[in-house]
Design an enzyme around this catalytic site. Structure first.
Site, PDB file in Angstrom:
ATOM      1  N   ARG A  97       0.810  -1.357   0.018  1.00  0.00           N
ATOM      2  CA  ARG A  97       0.043   0.038  -0.088  1.00  0.00           C
ATOM      3  C   ARG A  97       0.785   1.280  -0.106  1.00  0.00           C
ATOM      4  O   ARG A  97       0.558   2.112  -0.742  1.00  0.00           O
ATOM      5  CB  ARG A  97      -0.929  -0.166   1.373  1.00  0.00           C
ATOM      6  CG  ARG A  97      -2.021  -1.014   1.133  1.00  0.00           C
ATOM      7  CD  ARG A  97      -2.940  -1.075   2.337  1.00  0.00           C
ATOM      8  NE  ARG A  97      -3.738  -2.072   2.439  1.00  0.00           N
ATOM      9  CZ  ARG A  97      -4.149  -2.760   3.373  1.00  0.00           C
ATOM     10  NH1 ARG A  97      -4.239  -2.006   4.746  1.00  0.00           N
ATOM     11  NH2 ARG A  97      -5.332  -3.666   3.214  1.00  0.00           N
ATOM     12  N   CYS A 126      -9.570  -1.327   4.877  1.00  0.00           N
ATOM     13  CA  CYS A 126     -11.095  -1.304   4.981  1.00  0.00           C
ATOM     14  C   CYS A 126     -11.603   0.031   5.303  1.00  0.00           C
ATOM     15  O   CYS A 126     -12.592   0.625   4.920  1.00  0.00           O
ATOM     16  CB  CYS A 126     -11.648  -2.438   5.665  1.00  0.00           C
ATOM     17  SG  CYS A 126     -10.921  -3.076   7.243  1.00  0.00           S
ATOM     18  N   GLY A 157     -13.181  -7.827  10.527  1.00  0.00           N
ATOM     19  CA  GLY A 157     -12.111  -7.498  10.123  1.00  0.00           C
ATOM     20  C   GLY A 157     -10.878  -8.114  10.717  1.00  0.00           C
ATOM     21  O   GLY A 157      -9.670  -8.273  10.218  1.00  0.00           O
ATOM     22  N   HIS A 240     -18.324  -1.812   9.490  1.00  0.00           N
ATOM     23  CA  HIS A 240     -17.487  -0.919  10.028  1.00  0.00           C
ATOM     24  C   HIS A 240     -18.192   0.318  10.255  1.00  0.00           C
ATOM     25  O   HIS A 240     -18.772   0.889   9.100  1.00  0.00           O
ATOM     26  CB  HIS A 240     -15.973  -0.487   9.672  1.00  0.00           C
ATOM     27  CG  HIS A 240     -15.054  -1.847   9.658  1.00  0.00           C
ATOM     28  ND1 HIS A 240     -15.290  -2.665  10.491  1.00  0.00           N
ATOM     29  CD2 HIS A 240     -13.809  -2.018   8.983  1.00  0.00           C
ATOM     30  CE1 HIS A 240     -14.178  -3.670  10.543  1.00  0.00           C
ATOM     31  NE2 HIS A 240     -13.402  -3.133   9.634  1.00  0.00           N
TER      32      HIS A 240
END
Length: 335
Positions: A97, A126, A157, A240
């Site tokens: 990332r 996420c 998660g 979430h």
């Protein structure tokens, strides 16, 4: 089009298969990949059974795209090998990332950054994904200066082990069950809130919190945005939630904000406090959109908005976002 799903038996991998089927992605041959112990087992996709294969066999099959959800160490080792074989990798782990040579993509925000040479594409965290989908139309209009975000994140998660812990604790509390269950967390999660997601860093923040800080700037292509985060695990499955306080460079009206969000791709506005209508994880469960509500002006400082953002972390927060990246690559003939 041959499509490999790496980590096909995990929570996110299973969801990826579901999303690929639901969205009718043009899969001509599925290549499910999992750990060596799962090789030879079968997964179902669109009513057909497919045998799980090894990484090496998956590369030899030459899929056009490989969607990875198998953890950072696996991605670091294998994604380059897939890429060297000419296979485009969309990776759901944190491995790539923040690599400056790799694109970090949320299609509603920055898919235009992708080109033919991008062979390893990172799928963001996420909690970051849902926040930037909601904030992007507002950033374009008003310019974001600072974000203060607190998250309320589902046990999904963490993975299956955390789900088993929550349900085991609940069964024990409700039925007096003595069945063994794993401990994904140091503490009980049922009837509790744990203000730690991932490990603590030297600055006192967790890795999850710093992911939100750094990924937001990269996705929105603006290093001047200041972000501070507190991430919290709650005993919920399927979504979430985030409390987001955002300070803009330019002032706004709430009506204008509602209009922007109502027309934003991937966003559903649920903001009728008089009718007690606001986003909740149970409503976002198994949905691909990002739900936004509780819009109100921060009365303590100018040009600042409070909002509540909810999304299914296994779908838009992981599987759906990865599939949408693949859809974009197909639409632009980049595969």
């Amino acid at each position: 089009m041959k499509v490999a799903v790496v980590g096909a038996t995990g929570l996110v991998g299973t969801k990826m298969l579901q999303v690929l089927a639901e969205r009718n992605f043009p899969v001509t041959e599925l290549i499910p990949v999992a750990s060596e112990r799962s090789v030879g087992k079968e997964v179902e996709f669109k009513g057909k059974q497919y045998k799980i294969v090894s990484m090496t066999d998956a590369i030899a099959a030459r899929p056009a795209v490989a969607i990875f959800s198998a953890g950072g160490s696996t991605s670091l080792e294998w994604a380059p090998k897939f890429a060297e074989a000419g296979i485009t990798v969309i990776d759901n782990s944190s491995a790539w990332r923040m690599d400056p040579t790799k694109k970090l993509v949320v299609p509603e925000v920055n898919a235009d950054a992708l080109g033919k040479d991008d062979k390893i594409i990172a799928n963001p965290n996420c909690s970051t994904i849902q926040m930037v989908v909601a904030l992007n139309p507002l950033h374009k209009k008003y310019g974001i200066k600072r974000i203060v975000v607190s998250t309320y994140q589902s046990v999904t998660g963490t993975g299956k082990k955390a789900v088993d812990q929550l349900m085991g604790e609940r069964a024990k509390a409700e039925k007096g069950s003595n069945a063994e269950y794993p401990m994904a967390y140091k503490y009980p999660i049922d009837l509790n809130v744990i203000p730690q997601i991932d490990v603590f860093l030297d600055n006192g923040y967790t890795k999850e919190e710093m992911k939100m800080v750094n990924e937001t700037k990269k996705i929105m292509r603006d290093d001047a945005i200041r972000v501070t985060a507190t991430t919290v695990r709650i005993p919920v499955m399927g979504g979430h939630s985030e409390s987001v306080n955002v300070e803009f460079a330019d002032d706004y009206t709430l009506d204008e904000v509602r209009g922007l969000l109502s027309n934003a791709p991937g966003v559903v506005l649920v903001d009728e406090p008089a009718a007690q209508q606001y986003p909740m994880p149970k409503d976002a469960h198994d949905r691909d959109e990002v739900f936004v509500g509780r819009l109100r002006r921060d009365e303590t400082q100018p040009k600042t908005l409070n909002m509540w953002v909810v999304s299914d972390n296994l779908r838009k927060g992981a599987a759906t976002n990865a599939v949408q990246i693949a859809e974009y690559l197909v639409s632009k003939k980049l595969l």
